[in-house]
Design an enzyme around this catalytic site. Structure first.
Site, short mmCIF file in Angstrom:
data_model
loop_
_atom_site.label_atom_id
_atom_site.label_comp_id
_atom_site.label_asym_id
_atom_site.label_seq_id
_atom_site.Cartn_x
_atom_site.Cartn_y
_atom_site.Cartn_z
N HIS A 191 -11.65 1.39 -34.40
CA HIS A 191 -11.34 1.25 -35.83
C HIS A 191 -10.67 2.52 -36.35
O HIS A 191 -11.32 3.44 -36.83
CB HIS A 191 -12.63 0.97 -36.61
CG HIS A 191 -12.39 0.48 -38.00
ND1 HIS A 191 -13.13 -0.50 -38.59
CD2 HIS A 191 -11.47 0.83 -38.93
CE1 HIS A 191 -12.70 -0.73 -39.81
NE2 HIS A 191 -11.68 0.08 -40.05
N HIS A 202 -7.04 3.93 -38.61
CA HIS A 202 -5.84 3.62 -39.41
C HIS A 202 -4.83 4.73 -39.13
O HIS A 202 -4.96 5.83 -39.68
CB HIS A 202 -6.18 3.59 -40.90
CG HIS A 202 -7.22 2.56 -41.27
ND1 HIS A 202 -6.89 1.30 -41.73
CD2 HIS A 202 -8.57 2.60 -41.24
CE1 HIS A 202 -8.01 0.61 -41.97
NE2 HIS A 202 -9.04 1.38 -41.69
N ARG A 220 -1.77 4.86 -39.92
CA ARG A 220 -0.74 4.99 -40.98
C ARG A 220 0.67 4.93 -40.37
O ARG A 220 1.02 3.97 -39.76
CB ARG A 220 -0.95 6.28 -41.80
CG ARG A 220 -2.38 6.48 -42.31
CD ARG A 220 -2.83 5.44 -43.29
NE ARG A 220 -4.05 5.81 -43.97
CZ ARG A 220 -4.94 4.95 -44.45
NH1 ARG A 220 -4.74 3.66 -44.35
NH2 ARG A 220 -6.03 5.35 -45.07
N ASN A 254 -3.70 -2.90 -41.81
CA ASN A 254 -3.44 -2.82 -43.26
C ASN A 254 -2.44 -1.71 -43.55
O ASN A 254 -2.64 -0.86 -44.41
CB ASN A 254 -4.75 -2.62 -44.06
CG ASN A 254 -5.44 -1.32 -43.74
OD1 ASN A 254 -5.31 -0.78 -42.64
ND2 ASN A 254 -6.20 -0.80 -44.69
N GLU A 309 -9.11 -5.24 -39.36
CA GLU A 309 -10.23 -5.66 -40.14
C GLU A 309 -9.80 -6.67 -41.18
O GLU A 309 -8.81 -6.47 -41.89
CB GLU A 309 -10.95 -4.47 -40.82
CG GLU A 309 -10.06 -3.62 -41.73
CD GLU A 309 -10.84 -2.47 -42.38
OE1 GLU A 309 -11.74 -2.69 -43.20
OE2 GLU A 309 -10.47 -1.33 -42.05
N HIS A 363 -14.54 -6.71 -42.55
CA HIS A 363 -14.98 -5.77 -43.58
C HIS A 363 -15.56 -6.62 -44.71
O HIS A 363 -14.82 -7.26 -45.45
CB HIS A 363 -13.79 -4.96 -44.08
CG HIS A 363 -14.11 -4.00 -45.19
ND1 HIS A 363 -13.47 -2.78 -45.32
CD2 HIS A 363 -15.00 -4.05 -46.21
CE1 HIS A 363 -13.96 -2.14 -46.36
NE2 HIS A 363 -14.88 -2.90 -46.95
N HIS A 406 -18.12 -1.14 -39.80
CA HIS A 406 -18.76 -0.08 -40.61
C HIS A 406 -19.97 -0.51 -41.46
O HIS A 406 -19.96 -0.37 -42.68
CB HIS A 406 -17.73 0.63 -41.49
CG HIS A 406 -16.68 -0.23 -42.14
ND1 HIS A 406 -16.97 -1.37 -42.84
CD2 HIS A 406 -15.33 -0.09 -42.19
CE1 HIS A 406 -15.86 -1.89 -43.28
NE2 HIS A 406 -14.84 -1.14 -42.90
N ASP A 435 -13.42 4.61 -38.22
CA ASP A 435 -12.71 4.17 -39.44
C ASP A 435 -11.86 5.33 -39.99
O ASP A 435 -11.83 5.56 -41.19
CB ASP A 435 -13.69 3.66 -40.50
CG ASP A 435 -12.98 2.94 -41.65
OD1 ASP A 435 -11.76 2.71 -41.54
OD2 ASP A 435 -13.64 2.62 -42.65
N HIS A 493 -6.24 10.20 -46.10
CA HIS A 493 -5.43 10.29 -47.32
C HIS A 493 -5.20 11.78 -47.55
O HIS A 493 -6.02 12.60 -47.13
CB HIS A 493 -6.18 9.69 -48.51
CG HIS A 493 -6.50 8.22 -48.33
ND1 HIS A 493 -5.56 7.22 -48.46
CD2 HIS A 493 -7.66 7.60 -48.01
CE1 HIS A 493 -6.14 6.04 -48.23
NE2 HIS A 493 -7.41 6.24 -47.95
O1 DOR Z 1 -12.33 3.36 -47.32
C1 DOR Z 1 -11.57 2.64 -46.69
N1 DOR Z 1 -10.29 3.00 -46.45
N2 DOR Z 1 -12.02 1.46 -46.25
C2 DOR Z 1 -11.18 0.56 -45.72
O2 DOR Z 1 -11.62 -0.49 -45.37
C3 DOR Z 1 -9.72 0.83 -45.61
C4 DOR Z 1 -9.49 2.27 -45.54
C5 DOR Z 1 -8.05 2.68 -45.66
O3 DOR Z 1 -7.21 2.05 -45.01
O4 DOR Z 1 -7.76 3.66 -46.33
#
Ligand code: DOR
Length: 420
Positions: free
Chosen positions: A55, A57, A59, A89, A140, A174, A219, A282, A286
């Site tokens: 899991h 991301h 980006r 996502n 997810e 999720h 999660h 996860d 950011h």
């Molecule tokens: O806090 C989160 N951020 N939960 C998620 O399910 C997605 C993730 C994100 O992609 O930033």
């Protein structure tokens, strides 16, 4: 035959010490040494199979300011993770074979470790096309809204879960209950997305899915949710190592979905250790600037792929959990859930390893490789790997990375289709 690599004096999970001979990315022999181009003496290390973080991301694309495949996977490798499973996502989300192939190309250009890519589950998404193209799993799936994901209504979810089941795919979910209120603090965030609601949402999703559907709950943040999961269940390092009480109340760096809970719940989550199938990060980076926005508007998500194993190794050192259970939950179990060849200590195993020294250090975000440059785990005890081996080759050593040819791990839809 001269092998590629010899790992000398490895302590196996059974306690026996042996030499591992590796050729062509595979463990060929366990026992007496054979001749090899390179030898690494593992006597002073704890040797783990490379972790599969199911899991993350990564980006990239228009979000490359937050993270890209190179920085995200460097972060993974420096933390002992040798395969990452990217979440769909992205902006835009991965909803068609064309998006999926473009994502593979982006990963192939930048990645320094093995990778797999999941398919997004949205109305109108070409689930069948992405499955045949090699999507590892689905999701997810947002059964609750989150950053870059709209929550699906129950009827849509039921229809999509039925289609995924018909394909034989794994649905990764999720699920939360979310009150229609804007949280202003971390404690508020916990109240608006309550732990009890998460457990109810897990149960609700199970009732929508066809019997025997393959479900994986992402999660879980409370013991009740771990217990409520019908299928496999994943827990993150942030829910194990952090509570919202560790942060100033309006500090959005602790904002994540599902939310950090209170200290009591965090401690109770450790007591469920044996029931947890998978630990996954996860990793959802950011930028510091985004996290400095007013709490109400700051995005949810925290980075963690590089610190997951180091935190767990420090927990092993404190005797909180066993070393074998960490191998199980970070490497063997996720690999078997996904159908990725197992890394490890048997002849025929995938030769991905991380070698951890004994020294405990503290997490210092300025030494991590993620682009965002901050960590919610700053200052916590950790043991970072010194050497990481991917497909039988040294990929990382004391801060240096070595070029390799990272593998793409396609899912079963691709592997079982006979026109390939
Ligand atoms: O806090 C989160 N951020 N939960 C998620 O399910 C997605 C993730 C994100 O992609 O930033």
């Amino acid at each position: 035959m001269v092998a590629d690599l010899l790992l000398k004096d490895v302590t196996l999970p059974t306690g026996r010490r042996a030499d591992l001979t590796i050729a062509g990315g595979i463990v060929r022999h366990v026992g007496a040494p054979m001749r090899a181009d390179e030898t690494i003496d593992c006597g002073r290390f704890t040797c783990l199979p490379g972790a599969v973080d199911m899991h993350v991301h990564m980006r990239g694309g228009v979000q490359a300011e937050k993270e890209d495949w190179q920085t995200g996977t460097m972060s993974a490798v420096a933390g002992g993770v040798t395969v990452v499973v990217d979440q769909p996502n992205t902006v835009p989300p991965i909803t068609t074979p064309e998006h999926f192939w473009a994502r593979i190309c982006e990963a192939e250009e930048g990645a320094v470790c093995g990778f797999a890519i999941n398919a997004a589950v949205l109305p109108g998404a070409d689930l069948e096309g992405m499955w045949n193209s090699g999507a590892m799993a689905f999701g997810e799936i947002f059964a609750a809204p989150s950053s870059y994901g709209e929550g699906l209504d129950p009827e849509t979810l039921r229809r999509l879960l039925t289609r995924i089941h018909a394909l034989g795919g794994l649905a990764t979910i999720h699920a939360e209950e979310v009150l229609d209120q804007t949280p202003e603090t971390l404690a508020d965030h916990d109240r608006v997305r309550p732990g009890a609601g998460e457990a109810r949402a897990f149960q609700a999703v199970s009732t929508l899915a066809p019997e025997k559907a393959r479900l994986h709950f992402c999660h879980a943040s409370t013991p009740a949710s771990v217990r409520a999961a019908h299928g496999t269940v994943e827990v993150t390092p942030h829910h194990l190592f952090l509570s919202y009480e560790d942060f100033e109340e309006e500090d959005a760096r602790g904002r994540v979905n599902p939310p950090l809970r209170d200290e009591q719940t965090r401690r109770a989550l450790w007591l469920c250790w044996d029931r947890i199938d998978v630990i996954a990060s996860d990793h959802a980076p950011h930028t510091s600037d985004e996290k400095a926005l007013p709490f109400q508007t700051a995005p949810s998500g925290i980075p963690g792929v590089e610190t997951m194993l180091p935190l767990l190794m420090a927990a092993v050192r404190r005797r909180r959990v066993t070393l074998t259970s960490v191998m199980e939950k970070t490497s063997w179990r996720p690999a078997s859930i996904l159908g990725i060849p197992q890394a490890g200590f048997e002849p025929g195993s995938r030769a991905d390893f991380a070698l951890y020294p004994n020294e405990v250090t503290r997490i210092d975000a300025s030494r991590l490789h993620a682009k965002c440059g901050w960590s919610p785990f700053e200052g916590l005890d950790a043991i970072f790997p010194e050497v990481v081996i991917i497909q039988g080759r040294r990929a990382y050593s004391c801060g240096d990375f070595y070029a390799g040819d990272p593998a793409w791990y396609p899912g079963q839809g691709f592997l079982s289709s006979d026109d390939k």
